[in-house]
Design an enzyme around this catalytic site. Structure first.
Site, PDB file in Angstrom:
ATOM      1  CE  LYS A 115      -4.072  -2.509   1.671  1.00 10.81           C
ATOM      2  NZ  LYS A 115      -4.662  -2.875   2.922  1.00 10.81           N
ATOM      3  CE  LYS A 197      -5.810 -13.022  -6.182  1.00  9.98           C
ATOM      4  NZ  LYS A 197      -6.146 -13.043  -4.803  1.00  9.98           N
ATOM      5  CE  LYS A 200     -13.968  -5.223  -3.488  1.00 12.70           C
ATOM      6  NZ  LYS A 200     -13.879  -5.013  -1.938  1.00 12.70           N
TER       7      LYS A 200
END
Ligand code: TRP
Length: 334
Positions: A115, A197, A200
């Site tokens: 992050k 994958k 979002k």
């Protein structure tokens, strides 16, 4: 719910539309577990503030997520479905656990480092202590089973460390929680271009959402990446073809998938036909979930009742744990 059942907790961030990866990677597992265990499922809105400080869409995201979870099969009568910020006790436990979490270990956490790379302009300390808040989510119900994917296992291990330190310093309050999943492997849902994958943050055309309408589902699948087909019998499938077969395995009849497998192995496969079939089977799968979800979302009275009911059951459990925690630490002066 019987007191003997093992306690399960999991959380999901309200940061976007639920997609097939969430559904097959997590939610379906949650639905199965509610039959067997004492399950707490939490919409973790506080966690989402660490990466999404703008709250303009938060409310709609939370409400949609609650409706999508129920539309996917969570039954608010069988499990405790609630919103994190409705349970202030979690914040208090987070405070105590922060005293037992070392900055060094937090800085070394994989998700934190990711992050920091993704949002260097906002390395807030909520991001650093994200695993501590997650530990509070789990420990507030003294949960022992935590259905999560591989990427969350480090957080669960950290939760055990914090719990162990607490127990050692103040006395046994917390049982040790473990990551848990039915089956050996969670089904991995590939994005429609086979590049990784389904997620979002991905290109929305490569991700199938539970909210997608029938035509959009068809359009996305028909645009999925393929090639001119194999030229040697029984070849290894490229990732993007493997991904389509995986989707077919999940939503289509066994014989249908077997037929296309056979065609592939004989080099006679027509990907256009395969995608048409997959698109129709996917529509059949998603459409009922979507319409249930929409009906629930529109029923404001039911939505409110579900959230209040969940909050009151979750709070009862949280208050009981926090009492043990305060007693153990010795926070009692009068
Ligand atoms: N960190 C989890 C995720 O990103 C969400 C989460 C928050 C969670 N609290 C939790 C998961 C407690 C399991 C248990 O997916």
């Amino acid at each position: 719910m019987s007191a003997k059942k093992e306690i399960v907790l999991s959380g999901i961030r309200p940061t976007g539309f639920v997609h097939l990866g969430n559904y097959f990677g997590a939610i379906r597992n949650w639905v199965n577990m509610q039959e067997e265990f004492d399950c707490y499922y939490c919409v973790v809105d506080w966690h989402s503030l660490t990466t999404h400080p703008n709250t303009k869409e938060l409310k709609e995201n939370v409400l949609r997520l609650v409706s999508e979870l129920i539309g996917s099969g969570l039954d608010p009568e069988k499990c405790v479905l609630y919103i994190q910020s409705d349970i202030p006790e979690i914040a208090e436990l987070y405070l105590y656990l922060n005293m037992l979490a070392y900055t060094g270990e937090l800085e070394k956490t994989t998700t934190f480092k990711d992050k920091v790379r993704m949002q260097p302009e906002n390395v807030n300390s909520g991001l650093l202590t994200y695993p501590v808040l997650q530990a509070a989510d789990i420990l507030i119900h003294r949960a022992v089973k935590v259905p999560v994917g591989k990427d969350q296992e480090q957080h669960i291990e950290m939760t055990r460390n914090f719990a162990q330190r607490f127990n050692y310093r103040y006395g046994e309050v917390f049982p040790m929680p473990y990551a848990f999943n039915y089956g050996d492997d969670l089904i991995k849902i590939m994005s429609l271009d086979g590049s990784g994958k389904m997620s979002k943050s991905e290109n929305q055309m490569n991700t199938l959402y539970l909210a997608d309408d029938d035509d959009l589902i068809r359009k996305k699948i028909m645009k999925a990446k393929t090639d001119s087909g194999p030229t040697t019998p029984n070849s290894v499938k490229p990732d993007y073809i493997e991904g389509l077969f995986n989707l077919m395995n999940i939503v289509s009849e066994k014989e249908v998938t077997a037929k296309f497998e056979d065609d592939f192995n004989k080099c006679s496969i027509r990907y256009g036909d395969m995608k048409k079939q997959l698109a129709e089977d996917m529509v059949k799968f998603i459409a009922p979930v979507r319409s249930r979800t929409q009906a629930i979302r529109r029923d404001e009275k039911y939505m409110k009742q579900v959230m209040e009911h969940g909050a009151s059951k979750a709070r009862a459990s949280a208050i009981a744990t926090l009492q043990l925690v305060r007693d153990a630490i010795g926070l009692k002066y009068h």
